[in-house]
Write a protein that holds these residues in place. Structure first.
Motif, short mmCIF file in Angstrom:
data_model
loop_
_atom_site.label_atom_id
_atom_site.label_comp_id
_atom_site.label_asym_id
_atom_site.label_seq_id
_atom_site.Cartn_x
_atom_site.Cartn_y
_atom_site.Cartn_z
N GLU A 49 46.76 -36.39 -27.60
CA GLU A 49 46.97 -35.88 -28.99
C GLU A 49 46.10 -36.39 -29.98
OE1 GLU A 49 50.04 -35.29 -26.29
OE2 GLU A 49 49.50 -37.28 -27.34
N GLU A 50 45.22 -35.62 -30.51
CA GLU A 50 44.30 -36.23 -31.48
C GLU A 50 45.17 -36.78 -32.71
OE1 GLU A 50 42.36 -32.36 -33.88
OE2 GLU A 50 41.72 -32.51 -31.86
N LYS A 103 43.22 -44.52 -36.94
CA LYS A 103 42.55 -44.11 -35.82
C LYS A 103 41.64 -45.26 -35.22
CE LYS A 103 43.34 -39.79 -35.75
NZ LYS A 103 43.97 -39.23 -34.68
N LEU A 104 41.15 -45.29 -34.03
CA LEU A 104 40.36 -46.46 -33.49
C LEU A 104 39.16 -46.87 -34.23
CD1 LEU A 104 40.60 -48.76 -31.21
CD2 LEU A 104 39.43 -46.97 -29.84
N THR A 105 38.43 -45.54 -34.81
CA THR A 105 37.37 -45.78 -35.14
C THR A 105 37.45 -46.51 -36.75
OG1 THR A 105 37.57 -43.63 -36.10
CG2 THR A 105 36.35 -43.95 -34.06
N TRP A 152 53.12 -41.83 -32.50
CA TRP A 152 52.93 -40.25 -32.74
C TRP A 152 53.85 -40.12 -34.01
CZ3 TRP A 152 53.15 -42.34 -27.75
CH2 TRP A 152 52.19 -41.95 -26.90
N THR A 153 53.47 -39.58 -35.07
CA THR A 153 54.23 -39.44 -36.21
C THR A 153 54.16 -37.83 -36.16
OG1 THR A 153 53.64 -41.35 -37.24
CG2 THR A 153 54.59 -39.60 -38.77
N PHE A 154 55.34 -37.12 -36.13
CA PHE A 154 55.56 -35.73 -36.16
C PHE A 154 55.45 -35.06 -37.64
CE2 PHE A 154 56.68 -36.91 -31.99
CZ PHE A 154 56.73 -35.65 -31.08
N ASP A 155 54.28 -34.28 -38.11
CA ASP A 155 54.40 -34.14 -39.26
C ASP A 155 55.23 -32.74 -39.31
OD1 ASP A 155 52.76 -35.82 -40.10
OD2 ASP A 155 50.85 -34.68 -39.58
N LEU A 186 54.00 -36.01 -24.68
CA LEU A 186 53.11 -37.05 -25.38
C LEU A 186 52.60 -37.84 -24.14
CD1 LEU A 186 55.45 -38.17 -27.80
CD2 LEU A 186 53.64 -36.49 -28.42
N ARG A 187 51.03 -37.62 -23.99
CA ARG A 187 50.40 -38.50 -23.09
C ARG A 187 49.37 -39.51 -23.52
NH1 ARG A 187 49.77 -35.23 -17.69
NH2 ARG A 187 51.39 -34.07 -17.52
#
Length: 185
Positions: A117-118, A132-134, A164-167, A178-179
Motif C-alpha cells: 500500500e503506497e 515515507k522512506l525517502t 497503516w493509518t486509515f484515512d 495489508l501486505r
C-alpha cells in the motif's frame, strides 16, 4: 498520547529461532496479536488475522518460471527467502470504524523489502517517527582512527516498523488486506 488509539499488531515472524528447529509457522503462532483498545471503542470490532507466506520462484511442469506462495510449514525457510506478510482486517461491528491504525514491527531476522500500500508509512527508529522512506536519513559513525559521521539516505534495510493509518472509515462488515514483504537474513 493522541486521541487516536493505536492497534499494535505483532505479525513479527520469529525467524531467529529457526536455527533451533522451530518452523516458521510455529514462530508465527508464538507472536500473538495484541490489541490495545477499550471494550467500548468501535475499533475493537475490527479483527486482524495474519499469515506469513514464503515466496519462491521456480519452473512449472512446462519449464516456465513462475512465482508461488507457500505456507512456511510446507517448505524449509532459509536465509534469502522472500516472505510475504498478509494482515487481513475485518470490521465485525455494526458501525463504521474511524481512527484505525495498524503498527507492524519488522523482526530483526527479516530485512524489510517493500509494502504493497503506497499510503503506508515506515519508521527507521524503532517506531518513534513515521514517514515515507525517502524522507529519512541515517547517520552512521565510523569508529576508525578518525571518528567521522556519515549521513546517507535511509534504505529498506533500515526499516523497523510499518504503519497503516486509515484515512477513511472502515465500513461495517468491510474487510481488506495489508501486505508487506521482507527477506530472511
Amino acid at each position: 498520547m493522541s486521541s487516536k488509539r493505536t492497534i499494535i499488531f505483532e505479525a513479527a515472524l520469529v525467524i531467529g529461532v529457526l536455527a533451533t528447529g522451530l518452523t516458521a509457522a510455529q514462530a508465527a503462532h508464538a507472536a500473538p496479536l495484541q490489541a490495545v483498545l477499550q471494550a467500548t471503542d468501535a475499533r475493537a470490532n475490527v479483527k486482524i488475522d495474519s499469515k506469513v507466506l514464503v515466496e519462491r520462484t521456480e519452473p512449472n511442469a512446462a519449464g516456465e518460471i513462475q512465482t508461488k506462495l507457500y505456507n512456511p510449514s510446507d517448505v524449509k525457510v532459509i536465509p534469502g527467502d522472500r516472505l510475504v506478510f498478509v494482515n487481513t482486517y475485518h470490521n465485525r461491528g455494526v458501525t463504521p470504524v474511524t481512527g484505525f491504525v495498524v503498527n507492524n514491527p519488522i523482526h530483526a531476522a527479516v530485512t524489510f523489502a517493500k509494502v504493497q500500500e503506497e499510503w503506508a508509512t515506515v519508521s527507521i527508529d524503532g517506531g518513534k517517527n513515521f514517514g515515507k522512506l525517502t524522507e529519512f536519513t541515517v547517520t552512521e559513525n565510523d569508529t576508525g582512527a578518525e571518528s567521522v559521521s556519515i549521513t546517507r539516505a535511509a534504505q529498506p534495510s533500515d526499516v523497523t516498523h510499518i504503519r497503516w493509518t486509515f484515512d477513511k472509515a472502515i465500513a461495517a462488515g468491510a474487510s481488506g488486506e495489508l501486505r508487506f514483504s521482507g527477506v530472511v537474513k
